[in-house]
Scaffold this motif. Structure first.
Motif, PDB file in Angstrom:
ATOM      1  N   PRO A 109       0.827  -1.220   0.000  1.00 46.95           N
ATOM      2  CA  PRO A 109       0.000   0.000   0.000  1.00 46.95           C
ATOM      3  C   PRO A 109       0.853   1.259   0.000  1.00 46.95           C
ATOM      4  O   PRO A 109       0.869   2.046   0.948  1.00 46.95           O
ATOM      5  CB  PRO A 109      -0.800  -0.145   1.298  1.00 46.95           C
ATOM      6  N   LEU A 110       1.567   1.482  -1.093  1.00 48.69           N
ATOM      7  CA  LEU A 110       2.547   2.574  -1.172  1.00 48.69           C
ATOM      8  C   LEU A 110       2.296   3.466  -2.379  1.00 48.69           C
ATOM      9  O   LEU A 110       3.221   4.121  -2.875  1.00 48.69           O
ATOM     10  CB  LEU A 110       3.965   1.988  -1.247  1.00 48.69           C
ATOM     11  N   ALA A 111       1.060   3.488  -2.841  1.00 46.02           N
ATOM     12  CA  ALA A 111       0.761   4.135  -4.123  1.00 46.02           C
ATOM     13  C   ALA A 111       1.161   5.604  -4.158  1.00 46.02           C
ATOM     14  O   ALA A 111       1.604   6.101  -5.193  1.00 46.02           O
ATOM     15  CB  ALA A 111      -0.727   3.994  -4.426  1.00 46.02           C
ATOM     16  N   MET A 112       1.001   6.319  -3.056  1.00 47.74           N
ATOM     17  CA  MET A 112       1.197   7.760  -3.091  1.00 47.74           C
ATOM     18  C   MET A 112       2.623   8.201  -2.777  1.00 47.74           C
ATOM     19  O   MET A 112       2.923   9.383  -2.781  1.00 47.74           O
ATOM     20  CB  MET A 112       0.224   8.430  -2.112  1.00 47.74           C
ATOM     21  N   ASP A 114       6.672   8.486  -3.572  1.00 43.34           N
ATOM     22  CA  ASP A 114       7.721   8.326  -4.563  1.00 43.34           C
ATOM     23  C   ASP A 114       8.555   7.110  -4.173  1.00 43.34           C
ATOM     24  O   ASP A 114       8.762   6.831  -2.987  1.00 43.34           O
ATOM     25  CB  ASP A 114       8.610   9.567  -4.610  1.00 43.34           C
ATOM     26  N   TYR A 115       9.066   6.412  -5.173  1.00 45.72           N
ATOM     27  CA  TYR A 115       9.789   5.180  -4.865  1.00 45.72           C
ATOM     28  C   TYR A 115      10.937   5.413  -3.891  1.00 45.72           C
ATOM     29  O   TYR A 115      11.108   4.662  -2.927  1.00 45.72           O
ATOM     30  CB  TYR A 115      10.328   4.563  -6.161  1.00 45.72           C
ATOM     31  N   GLU A 116      11.740   6.448  -4.125  1.00 42.30           N
ATOM     32  CA  GLU A 116      12.904   6.668  -3.267  1.00 42.30           C
ATOM     33  C   GLU A 116      12.532   7.064  -1.838  1.00 42.30           C
ATOM     34  O   GLU A 116      13.377   7.032  -0.945  1.00 42.30           O
ATOM     35  CB  GLU A 116      13.821   7.739  -3.864  1.00 42.30           C
ATOM     36  N   LYS A 117      11.259   7.419  -1.612  1.00 36.87           N
ATOM     37  CA  LYS A 117      10.821   7.769  -0.264  1.00 36.87           C
ATOM     38  C   LYS A 117      10.265   6.576   0.500  1.00 36.87           C
ATOM     39  O   LYS A 117       9.943   6.700   1.687  1.00 36.87           O
ATOM     40  CB  LYS A 117       9.786   8.886  -0.333  1.00 36.87           C
ATOM     41  N   VAL A 118      10.138   5.450  -0.155  1.00 36.26           N
ATOM     42  CA  VAL A 118       9.726   4.225   0.528  1.00 36.26           C
ATOM     43  C   VAL A 118      10.857   3.822   1.470  1.00 36.26           C
ATOM     44  O   VAL A 118      12.024   3.755   1.064  1.00 36.26           O
ATOM     45  CB  VAL A 118       9.442   3.101  -0.493  1.00 36.26           C
ATOM     46  N   LYS A 119      10.536   3.547   2.715  1.00 40.95           N
ATOM     47  CA  LYS A 119      11.584   3.352   3.733  1.00 40.95           C
ATOM     48  C   LYS A 119      12.502   2.186   3.413  1.00 40.95           C
ATOM     49  O   LYS A 119      13.679   2.187   3.815  1.00 40.95           O
ATOM     50  CB  LYS A 119      10.954   3.165   5.113  1.00 40.95           C
ATOM     51  N   TYR A 120      11.982   1.190   2.694  1.00 43.66           N
ATOM     52  CA  TYR A 120      12.836   0.054   2.377  1.00 43.66           C
ATOM     53  C   TYR A 120      13.202   0.005   0.887  1.00 43.66           C
ATOM     54  O   TYR A 120      13.478  -1.061   0.350  1.00 43.66           O
ATOM     55  CB  TYR A 120      12.184  -1.264   2.804  1.00 43.66           C
ATOM     56  N   TRP A 121      13.230   1.157   0.223  1.00 47.54           N
ATOM     57  CA  TRP A 121      13.509   1.162  -1.204  1.00 47.54           C
ATOM     58  C   TRP A 121      14.876   0.568  -1.536  1.00 47.54           C
ATOM     59  O   TRP A 121      15.011  -0.246  -2.457  1.00 47.54           O
ATOM     60  CB  TRP A 121      13.419   2.576  -1.765  1.00 47.54           C
ATOM     61  N   SER A 192      -6.794  -2.845  -7.874  1.00 47.45           N
ATOM     62  CA  SER A 192      -6.955  -1.893  -6.776  1.00 47.45           C
ATOM     63  C   SER A 192      -5.675  -1.068  -6.722  1.00 47.45           C
ATOM     64  O   SER A 192      -4.742  -1.387  -5.999  1.00 47.45           O
ATOM     65  CB  SER A 192      -7.179  -2.636  -5.453  1.00 47.45           C
ATOM     66  N   ARG A 193      -5.633   0.002  -7.524  1.00 43.25           N
ATOM     67  CA  ARG A 193      -4.380   0.761  -7.639  1.00 43.25           C
ATOM     68  C   ARG A 193      -4.622   2.163  -8.165  1.00 43.25           C
ATOM     69  O   ARG A 193      -5.543   2.417  -8.920  1.00 43.25           O
ATOM     70  CB  ARG A 193      -3.398   0.030  -8.558  1.00 43.25           C
ATOM     71  N   TYR A 194      -3.729   3.062  -7.744  1.00 38.73           N
ATOM     72  CA  TYR A 194      -3.666   4.407  -8.303  1.00 38.73           C
ATOM     73  C   TYR A 194      -2.601   4.516  -9.389  1.00 38.73           C
ATOM     74  O   TYR A 194      -2.671   5.371 -10.256  1.00 38.73           O
ATOM     75  CB  TYR A 194      -3.342   5.426  -7.202  1.00 38.73           C
ATOM     76  N   GLY A 195      -1.589   3.667  -9.308  1.00 36.29           N
ATOM     77  CA  GLY A 195      -0.494   3.739 -10.263  1.00 36.29           C
ATOM     78  C   GLY A 195      -0.871   3.151 -11.609  1.00 36.29           C
ATOM     79  O   GLY A 195      -1.633   2.185 -11.694  1.00 36.29           O
ATOM     80  N   HIS A 196      -0.299   3.708 -12.667  1.00 36.05           N
ATOM     81  CA  HIS A 196      -0.615   3.225 -14.009  1.00 36.05           C
ATOM     82  C   HIS A 196       0.577   3.451 -14.931  1.00 36.05           C
ATOM     83  O   HIS A 196       1.236   4.495 -14.886  1.00 36.05           O
ATOM     84  CB  HIS A 196      -1.828   3.956 -14.579  1.00 36.05           C
ATOM     85  N   ILE A 197       0.856   2.445 -15.745  1.00 32.04           N
ATOM     86  CA  ILE A 197       1.857   2.533 -16.817  1.00 32.04           C
ATOM     87  C   ILE A 197       1.157   2.197 -18.122  1.00 32.04           C
ATOM     88  O   ILE A 197       0.463   1.177 -18.225  1.00 32.04           O
ATOM     89  CB  ILE A 197       3.034   1.569 -16.567  1.00 32.04           C
ATOM     90  N   ASP A 198       1.328   3.029 -19.123  1.00 36.10           N
ATOM     91  CA  ASP A 198       0.656   2.821 -20.401  1.00 36.10           C
ATOM     92  C   ASP A 198       1.176   1.561 -21.097  1.00 36.10           C
ATOM     93  O   ASP A 198       2.356   1.203 -20.972  1.00 36.10           O
ATOM     94  CB  ASP A 198       0.854   4.022 -21.323  1.00 36.10           C
ATOM     95  N   VAL A 199       0.293   0.919 -21.856  1.00 38.36           N
ATOM     96  CA  VAL A 199       0.676  -0.262 -22.624  1.00 38.36           C
ATOM     97  C   VAL A 199       1.869   0.049 -23.524  1.00 38.36           C
ATOM     98  O   VAL A 199       2.803  -0.759 -23.657  1.00 38.36           O
ATOM     99  CB  VAL A 199      -0.521  -0.767 -23.461  1.00 38.36           C
ATOM    100  N   ALA A 200       1.866   1.217 -24.143  1.00 38.19           N
ATOM    101  CA  ALA A 200       2.953   1.585 -25.057  1.00 38.19           C
ATOM    102  C   ALA A 200       4.299   1.627 -24.347  1.00 38.19           C
ATOM    103  O   ALA A 200       5.340   1.325 -24.958  1.00 38.19           O
ATOM    104  CB  ALA A 200       2.652   2.933 -25.708  1.00 38.19           C
ATOM    105  N   ASP A 201       4.304   1.987 -23.067  1.00 34.84           N
ATOM    106  CA  ASP A 201       5.565   2.032 -22.325  1.00 34.84           C
ATOM    107  C   ASP A 201       6.122   0.629 -22.112  1.00 34.84           C
ATOM    108  O   ASP A 201       7.334   0.402 -22.221  1.00 34.84           O
ATOM    109  CB  ASP A 201       5.366   2.727 -20.981  1.00 34.84           C
ATOM    110  N   TYR A 202       5.249  -0.314 -21.788  1.00 36.48           N
ATOM    111  CA  TYR A 202       5.714  -1.697 -21.670  1.00 36.48           C
ATOM    112  C   TYR A 202       6.231  -2.206 -23.011  1.00 36.48           C
ATOM    113  O   TYR A 202       7.300  -2.828 -23.092  1.00 36.48           O
ATOM    114  CB  TYR A 202       4.568  -2.610 -21.213  1.00 36.48           C
TER     115      TYR A 202
END
Length: 316
Positions: A109-112, A114-121, A192-202
């Protein structure tokens, strides 16, 4: 199936109640075969519920599987007793020299954040790198899928104004991909997510292929050509009531959540839940275990090679 899990793990009683065969250590030792070694790095707050969900999905093949539950640090989880963690989980440092046929890394549950701010990044990215050398095939779920895409390919998710919450129709895009063997052309899966990556990016990453997608929520299953990495953006492991629990939790927190789509009968939260994703969720895990793990892993895990195709960090 003969899945071997720690004695006294609460999931064992739940699975036995569902007529799912589990195996204790004594019986496993009497069978003259090499079991698959599968690790589960569980990042979810309610560890016990997630254990049951994932072990259920690993239970539909004739393969014998040893499961290690892994934790990333010693911090007490919010919704799981410390005694449970101490009894059933391995610190990552204690298994860092081990090699695995398969590894599952859950969402978080870390959607909001930034990755580098996750304590265990730093710790999670070190494990991502470790898996390239120590694991035949890694299955990344939801947040972990997006985090791995960022780590390896520098692709940043965008955050949606409105959360994807519900059970969405998907279509099989690559019917010959073994992950989708036996799938109906259209099937349902929870998100169940806020994050999204476009198909074109994959699809812009050499060696990655979107094999199942949705018009509403985009890519669902993305796989590498060498079968070493699988990204699943939804939650095929969810129980029937998981989205309901999330919805009512957010209501209680005055977050004004939208009603999960295609989930309640007539889209009415007072009505029953329509459970229509378990069969395809189970089949996805079965196909991953069979075609991406069992059929490709070396008999002697010491012969497991480091991942060959080049990945790039987000700093390149």
């Amino acid at each position: 199936m003969p899945i071997r899990i720690p004695d006294q793990l609460p999931a064992q009683g739940v699975l036995l109640g569902e007529n799912i065969f589990t195996m204790d250590s004594g019986r496993a030792a009497s069978q003259d075969i090499r079991p698959l070694e599968v690790g589960i790095l569980n990042l979810m707050p309610n560890k016990i519920a997630t254990e049951v969900q994932l072990l259920r999905l690993l239970s539909n093949t004739p393969l014998q599987i040893n499961v290690d539950l892994i934790r990333i640090d010693n911090q007490a989880p919010k919704n799981t007793p410390q005694s449970h963690m101490d009894a059933f989980y391995h610190d990552f440092s204690s298994v860092a020299n081990k090699k695995y046929d398969g590894l599952i890394i859950t969402g978080a549950p870390l959607a909001m954040l930034d990755y580098e701010k996750v304590k265990y990044w730093d710790s999670i990215t070190a494990i991502f790198d470790w898996a390239q050398r120590h694991v035949q095939s890694t299955l990344y779920l939801c947040w972990a899928a997006h985090a791995a895409m960022y780590k390896f390919y520098g692709i940043t998710r965008r955050l949606l104004d409105n959360k994807f919450s519900g059970v969405y129709p998907h279509r099989v895009k690559s019917p010959n991909n073994e992950l989708l063997r036996g799938f109906d052309p259209v099937f349902y899966a929870p998100h169940s997510r806020y994050g999204h990556i476009d198909v074109a990016d994959y699809e812009g990453v050499d060696g990655l292929h979107v094999v199942a997608e949705s018009d509403e929520v985009g890519a669902y299953v993305v796989a590498s050509e060498d079968k070493r990495m699988v990204f699943v953006t939804g939650h095929p492991e969810y129980d029937a009531n998981t989205l309901d629990e999330e919805y009512r939790r957010d209501l209680a927190a005055n977050q004004a959540p939208s009603v999960p789509v295609n989930y309640y009968l007539h889209d009415d939260p007072a009505s029953e839940v329509m459970m229509r994703w378990r069969a395809h969720g189970s089949l996805l895990f079965t196909n991953w275990l069979n075609y991406y793990v069992y059929q490709t892993t070396p008999f002697d895990l010491s012969q497991l090679a480091a991942k060959q195709h080049k990945v790039r960090s987000q700093h390149e």
